[in-house]
Design a protein around this motif. Sequence first.
Motif: not given
Length: 457
Positions: A108, A111, A123, A172
Amino acid sequence: MAKIQKRFVCQSCGSVSHRWQGQCADCSEWNTLVEEASAAATPFQARHNLQGGGRAIAMIGLDAEVELPPRTAFGIAELDRALGGGLVSGSATLIGGDPGIGKSTLLLQAAASLARQGHDVAYVSGEEAADQVRLRARRLGLGDAPVRLASATSTRDILTTMSMGTPPRLLVIDSIQTMHSDLIEGAPGTVSQVRASAQELIRFAKERGTAVVLVGHVTKDGSIAGPRVLEHMVDTVLSFEGERSHQYRILRAIKNRFGGTDEIGVFSMVAEGLVEVTNPSALFLTQRDEGVTGATVFPALEGTRPVLVEIQALVVRVASGATPRRSVVGWDSARLAMILAVLEARCGLSFSTCEVYLNVAGGYRVQDPAADLAVAAALVSALSERPVPADSVAFGEIALSGELRPVAHAPLRLKEAAKLGFERVLLPAAAKAEADEMRVSAFRTLGQFVDHMLGRG
């Protein structure tokens, strides 16, 4: 017109061969093979002959002038280091680690860092709702990052969404064990579902140029759950290691088609998330006094990065008749048994009536064979109650004959030790010429090293 295929039939046993030979291979009779015309090839046979009927593929030379896939840096130095310099477009990366170790937190943050650079980042979480991911992002101070979030488990739905318009730079998937492909039957997480879902995601990455990062669960022995072929399919395999009771985390590259393997990135887990550790040696070295026994500093090497760790040993004598324990944390227990055997057979030291405990400080795991001499120094120090000088480091490989052998990249190890204030080094005699900045104590055999430790001559 169908092609007539020749065959030779043995008139004695009926065996069929595709070429004539004097003796039948089955019944061993001579001159019994007679040529017969076989039936014409059927359309079914023609379809299953893979030497024709396909589409010709384009071949290029190794030296062709084509544009190579670009590499994008996350802006997180430790992550970029483990990846070999950044993320390659169209690559597939698999990251695994224990539950709660920080895989989702790291991705996270990565990203968000990439999205703040102006790249399109998606994501997709199969384990949490989108609002739960947003809540964690807000706690980490990433609430303003322009990352597209979704909660989905259908591989078809994800790829359909990603194919609309321009594909994202980074996708992701958290995690691959929760993905489901409707092309085959089976529950999410099964071997067939993991393999099929990963294959479709990797194909999308190669065709559209999107870098795909897959999060993988691990089994109780630390290996990534699911089929082993999953690690062969992806381009990079990263392992996120560490103890949840400690604040540091180690990101280790196990496989990397675009960079070197065994590179590591070191992070520290704090309330705001994962923070980079630029000097990992400071994490694994404890504050030692001059009189501490059983502790030795070893300059380990992870890829091209030297890391100084402290190896601690404790030797406790037990009553006669009791079976002594051998406990190891952070090192190979079989290698410890070998070092103890060499110390007994070649140096005259007795550990048969002692319990031996070996620990690598900070929970770090050492796989470098150069740690042999540092382990031996810690064991001899603990047994004799003679401390190793606090300003010294030790490294070298021990052979079964008791010979001390040099190891690779000694200058890198010595440079890191000197930078942290160490002034002397214990090493094999063959590597003495490489240590020109520190005081050197060189030994040809382990016996000479033990004599030096015990003050014999």
